[in-house]
Every structure is written in structure tokens, then in C-alpha cells.
Design an enzyme around this catalytic site. Structure first.
Site, PDB file in Angstrom:
ATOM      1  NE  ARG A 136      -8.179  -8.401   1.210  1.00  0.00           N
ATOM      2  CZ  ARG A 136      -7.919  -7.591   0.191  1.00  0.00           C
ATOM      3  NH1 ARG A 136      -6.958  -6.654   0.319  1.00  0.00           N
ATOM      4  NH2 ARG A 136      -8.569  -7.675  -0.951  1.00  0.00           N
ATOM      5  CE  LYS A 171      -4.364  -1.735   1.810  1.00  0.00           C
ATOM      6  NZ  LYS A 171      -5.393  -1.655   2.870  1.00  0.00           N
TER       7      LYS A 171
END
Length: 288
Positions: free
Chosen positions: A266, A232
Site C-alpha cells: 500500500r 511513514k
């Protein structure tokens, strides 16, 4: 390195009638059946790409496959429910053909889509980035389906979330958000509730690191804690790189997340995450 003093309460999830222990953190592999996810390396819109990715996720040791068809990156295009379901169906058919017993989660904020995935394809978990805010029927639907529910923190929508990053007290506001929604879900009879702080969603770069530093406060809520920081912007914007160059940063943050009490990671990169879980678990089990 500070090892968090997080309560070691035994937790588990009922996935399709199988009681899965969280005494060892689980790895959730991301399957994006989308053409526009933020990380280009994760896009698998074609059937042959989906098949190869599913094999990779399983072979590298994932415990859960998380399939999503609606990109949640900032300013992502909105797609109609029928198109989302069409994409999901193509991926779920491949998963069930290759690995009929696989544990599968569906990443959707739409109640009807979640219901179809559970009823028609045996999906065992619903992963809702909106915490029930984008579809008022979601909580009741999950209660009716009797599947675990991933409750994520986000303000606004994927299209507007980065204009909603103001908090007077970030952690306190997030803890209240989860407590209020958990109470509503419990009142409907939802037993398995996983909390996801939503790294990158409605949060500034500094917010994301503040959240990581205080992750143990969410682990103390007594619910399974899921962390999704894979490649991210909190990594590549800090380092001045790109999603393609963010694997090392992802592993570092996954390590910190596990030390902060995370039960599920995740990730895009399953092999590396599984190795991180093994190393951190061994370290924590070794004692003095």
C-alpha cells in the site's frame, strides 16, 4: 540479504466476482480525500485534485485504488460519519466515472460507511485499521457484504494509539491478535481475509523494525499479507528527514517487505512500488 523461506502457497482474492491472483504482489495506490493526512503530497480534497490523482494511480500501474477520508495519523481530528461519507462519495463518483472497472478498496473503520461504499459504488474491499475494534458491527457487515476484508493490527484509536505501545512479546501478541480475529471472521463466513501488521500504529520505532525483520512469521499464517510503510515516521525519524524526503527509504522497506512475503504493497508512489515489485519478482524467479 536474507531471502525468507516463505511458503509459496497460491493465493487469490475475489474482487467483485473477478478472481485476482497474488502470484505477483499487487500494488495498492493511496487516494486520500482528506485535508490533513500526514503526507501533504497525498492530500486531494478538491475534485480536480482527486481526478488528477486517480489518473496518476492508474497510469502508474496500481492494481487497487484505496480511498480513505478519515486521517489515521497520530492525534488526527475525529470526523463525523456523514462527513467521512461525503468525502468518500465525491472520490468514488470520480473513480467510477473515469475507471468504472477499477478495483477499489475503502479505508474505513465504520460498518455503515463500508456498507454504503460497497452497495452504492461497487467497492470490492474493506480496509479497517481497527481490526473490528472501533465498530462492533464491522465483522458481521463484511460477512453480509461478501467482500475481502483487510484486518489491521492497532491498539486504541488514531488519537490514542501512540500511548499504547507497550508489549511484553510484540510478535507473539500480534500473532494471537490475528489468529483470534481470523477465527471470528471465518465463523461468520468471511473467506478473503488480508492481514496488515499495522506499521506505525501503536508501535515504537524499534517495534516497527523488529516487525519488518520478522514479517515472514505473518506470511506463514496462510493469508494474504499487506504492508503499508509508505513515507511513514519509521523512515524519516530514523533518518532525520521528513515524509517528503522518504521515497528512497520507502522503496528499501518495500523491497524488504516483498522478501518477507508481502502480497500487497500500500503506497503513495505507485510507479516506484511497481518497479520494486518487478525487480524483486524477477530476482526471486531467477533461482540459482
Amino acid at each position: 540479504m536474507i531471502f525468507r523461506n516463505v511458503p509459496n502457497k497460491p493465493l487469490s482474492l475475489n474482487l467483485g466476482g473477478e478472481l485476482v491472483s497474488l502470484s505477483r504482489p499487487l500494488v495498492m495506490g493511496i487516494l486520500n480525500v482528506t485535508p490533513d493526512s500526514f503526507y501533504a503530497g497525498s492530500r486531494t480534497p478538491a475534485p480536480e485534485q482527486i481526478e488528477a490523482r486517480v489518473h496518476q494511480i492508474v497510469d502508474e500501474g496500481a492494481d487497487i485504488i484505496d480511498i480513505g477520508a478519515y486521517s489515521s495519523r497520530p492525534q488526527a481530528d475525529d470526523i463525523a460519519p456523514d462527513e467521512e461519507m461525503r468525502r468518500l462519495a465525491s472520490g468514488l463518483e470520480i473513480i467510477r466515472k473515469l475507471y468504472p472497472q477499477a478495483h477499489v478498496s475503502v479505508d474505513t473503520f465504520r460498518a455503515d460507511v463500508a456498507s454504503r461504499c460497497v452497495r452504492e459504488y461497487g467497492v470490492q474491499m474493506v480496509n479497517d485499521i481497527s481490526g473490528g475494534e472501533l465498530d462492533p458491527r464491522m465483522f458481521e457487515t463484511v460477512a453480509d457484504l461478501k467482500v475481502p476484508y483487510i484486518l489491521m493490527h492497532m491498539k486504541g484509536t488514531p488519537q490514542t494509539m501512540m500511548q499504547q505501545t507497550h508489549y511484553d512479546h510484540l510478535i507473539a501478541e500480534m500473532l494471537y491478535y490475528f489468529a483470534e480475529r481470523i477465527a471470528r471472521l471465518e465463523s461468520l463466513g468471511v473467506n478473503d481475509i488480508i492481514i496488515d501488521p499495522g506499521f506505525g500504529f501503536s508501535k515504537t520505532l524499534d517495534d516497527n523494525y523488529r516487525l519488518m525483520n520478522r514479517l515472514d512469521e505473518f506470511a506463514r499464517m496462510g493469508r494474504p499479507l499487506l504492508v503499508g510503510i509508505s513515507r511513514k515516521s519509521m523512515i524519516y525519524k530514523l533518518l532525520g528527514t521528513s515524509p517528503d524526503e522518504s521515497l528512497n527509504g520507502t522503496s528499501v522497506l518495500n523491497t524488504l517487505a516483498l522478501l518477507g512475503g508481502a502480497h500487497i504493497l500500500r503506497v503513495h508512489d505507485v510507479k516506484e512500488a511497481a518497479e520494486t515489485v518487478k525487480i524483486v519478482s524477477k530476482t526471486l524467479q531467477s533461482g540459482d
